[in-house]
Scaffold this active site. Sequence first.
Site, PDB file in Angstrom:
ATOM      1  N   HIS A 323       7.582  11.483  -5.890  1.00  0.00           N
ATOM      2  CA  HIS A 323       7.014  10.145  -5.688  1.00  0.00           C
ATOM      3  C   HIS A 323       6.008  10.087  -4.551  1.00  0.00           C
ATOM      4  O   HIS A 323       5.256   9.121  -4.432  1.00  0.00           O
ATOM      5  CB  HIS A 323       8.117   9.117  -5.451  1.00  0.00           C
ATOM      6  CG  HIS A 323       8.836   8.733  -6.708  1.00  0.00           C
ATOM      7  ND1 HIS A 323       9.846   9.495  -7.231  1.00  0.00           N
ATOM      8  CD2 HIS A 323       8.656   7.696  -7.556  1.00  0.00           C
ATOM      9  CE1 HIS A 323      10.275   8.930  -8.359  1.00  0.00           C
ATOM     10  NE2 HIS A 323       9.562   7.840  -8.576  1.00  0.00           N
ATOM     11  N   GLY A 324       6.010  11.092  -3.706  1.00  0.00           N
ATOM     12  CA  GLY A 324       5.045  11.071  -2.622  1.00  0.00           C
ATOM     13  C   GLY A 324       5.300  12.196  -1.654  1.00  0.00           C
ATOM     14  O   GLY A 324       6.420  12.687  -1.527  1.00  0.00           O
TER      15      GLY A 324
END
Lengths: 481, 382
Positions: A323-324
């Site tokens: 997600h990041g």
Amino acid sequence: MVFSSMVFLGIFLPIVALVYYLLPRGFRNLWLFVASLVFYAWGEPRYVLIMLFSTVFDYANGRLIGYFDSRGSSDRWRKAVVAFSCVGNLGILFFFKYTDLVIRSIDQISGVGLSALGLALPIGISFYTFQTMSYTIDVYRGLVKPQKNIISFGMYVCLFPQLIAGPIVRYKDVAREVDRRWESETLRQRGIYRFVIGLSKKVLLANQAGEIYQQLQEFSGSDLTAPVAWLSALMYTFQIYFDFSGYSDMAIGLGMFFGFHFPENFDHPYESTSVTEFWRRWHMTLSTWFREYLYIPLGGNRRGAIRQIVNLFIVWALTGLWHGADWNFLLWGLYYFLLLMAEKLFLLKALDKLQGKFRAVSHIYTMFFVISGWVLFSHTDLSEALCWWKMLFSPAGWKTGLGRGLAASGYLWLHSLPFLLILTLGCTALPKRLWKSFLGGEERSYGHLKRSEIALSALLFLLSVIYLVSGSYNPFLYFRF
Amino acid sequence: MKKSYTFLAFMALSAISVSSFLAPVSSYSAMENRYLTTWPSISWDGVLSGTFQKDLEKALSDQFPLRDACVRLSVEGQLSLGKQEINGVYVKGDGSYVKKEINSSLPKDRYLLNLRILSKMAEEEKLPVDLFLVPSAGEAEEERLPSGAPYYDAKVYRDTAVNLFSEKKAKAGKVSLVPVNFSGCNKEHYFYTDHHYNNRGAYECAMAYRSYLGKKSRPYTSYGPKVMADDFRGTLYSKAPWNGAKYDRIVLPELLPEVSVAYSGGSDGHLPGSGAADSLYDLRYLTEKDKYSTYLGGNHGLVSVENLSDDGKGRLLILKDSFANSALPYLIADYHRVDLMDLRYYSGSVKEYIKKERPDRILVYYEMSDFIKEEKASALIR
């Protein structure tokens, strides 16, 4: 380019749609391929090359596996190719997404003064590398035939509807439609309808919630109290859902417009009554991907309890990082690992007993952890994340919030209440059910749109454009730039 | 209709861009107080760097013919959902506005720095420096805020300055904070729809300063206030325009001494970069959106006003934001000359200027939240 922009709605989409349907079938894949490259290059003219490389790379890998298959070569060669593909794809992903995180972290720990590369993250790289990988792996597994036409394959990889924010469409989901699909008026209408629903979710709900969230994030010091922190967390919870699921709706709708059937990505996740269920209904294509291409190959639950725990740990750590590229995302992933483990071991049984009369309890339990999870997710600065997270539960924060700061908390909550109500209803299946009974109780996900559906979509489209245009409205008090 | 749905959808989408292309190009928005993006010309470099794409996106919404209507509708929509805070302003149902300022958005360290800079300036120039902080709208007239709406704690900031300076009245080399209190008078001091105070507020503040200097207060009517416009909707209205908004009046005091005005720097609107005038007002602005610019024709780097009557004594330098523009009419009679300097637009050296012009006194005149946020104060001691 993003869907909720004037350029996409007013110029790109009408041109692409018109030309697509004017062209004979044989040229439509080529046209979608070209249009997708323009779509991508719009914001990132140079990074389009990485995507093209990824396309050619996995096209070649697929063909190579096909070649070995046709020769009846030993599995060793095929394995080598699929390993090569994974290393290549993950290498690209790692390099562009995680190098700076590693450099920064090494620098922080060792203090040697390394400077980050400052690479901008190529848009959608996490999505298309996962898609191309799934293709090669599925070819290897013999689930799909290698695509011989590089234009068709390129179209699949770069296809603009799902390019930058999913859903993650595995090649096998659309393999047949890549080569041959039947665009029909009913599918087009349903597609437009779905697109408008998604657009309005994004523009009317997500953006508005996001605006309030941003305002609240400016609160610090004595302004920041527990009621403020909760409202802020709630607004983010709604923003991310409507943003993400709205985007998926738009992608699925656009897919339908061009004759594709993309997999669903969200199934009213905030209605879940356990965290396990939440993850079955949130970003479903990502969970499916991790299950099929990581969890099950690792052995899943077939190699004993200890091994299963290790496998889940790996899957959730990587899900978080996917997600990041920041440590808060890793922590967020592990947060869910712990919750899911607890549910697997004992909580789920307890929750099961609560079904029926006490369903609400398990629902509150689920949303409590989901909301507090988003606080971790939304702050890449860990100390900030901790500050906001602690504020949710801080007795002092509650004391000021309900004491000296009561007027402010009351004001903020009271004036958000009508909107909160809309947001809450909006993420349940209730509006859909009500709409269905309004239409006469008839399930209609096929056939021409009804008159009321046409009216609804026209209204939502109009409102979306109004909010989109006014979103760029930016008056200055003093300066004339 | 059921069969032509796709066609209609196609037309609706195309209408967005076609209507924007066909509408006459507008380059400036008075509502937004900014220049609009016009159609970019295409170039290879522009495309590769992405500026063409960004400008095209901006131009599409800036040139959209129903832009103003869209903004109004979205404001109405938000108000109807109970929101009272739009685009950084509080909007009340009675049609009045207040600019939102909360503690978190007013940096304490910047404020302290600005105060210390003033001390240093006073010390270096060996001049008395008066700091006048005009009360913010939400502080002066709390009832104008939606009930409970967060607003900054002005008293804390005021006390900080009082403690730091701790002088009753500024002597040479010292700074002091001029006390001001609106509460004695039962009138509106702020525009309903603009971030400035109105004529009454300007009068009260000017009188507070005059009485601080030991001068006798003059009644409001002795300045000959005259209503010049009653259809003013100001900057806060622009932030969240809706039909229920109130109208404000522009009132100008007319009984003033004769003056000659020279200004330079920071020009926009009617006045060129530098020039001269014989009035404190530029009446051309009365027919425009930006009516507050009637005072001194808006903000300039430097405005020098000479009082041509013989009554005024001494020279005052005002370091200021736009709030001083409308207070000046009430102050000018006391001085022989007043120079107003706006740090946002003044490009020369302030030190040099003071050395050359030798004012008798320096007045730092800002709306409070503006002063807290002022980022150019360090120019005073460079």
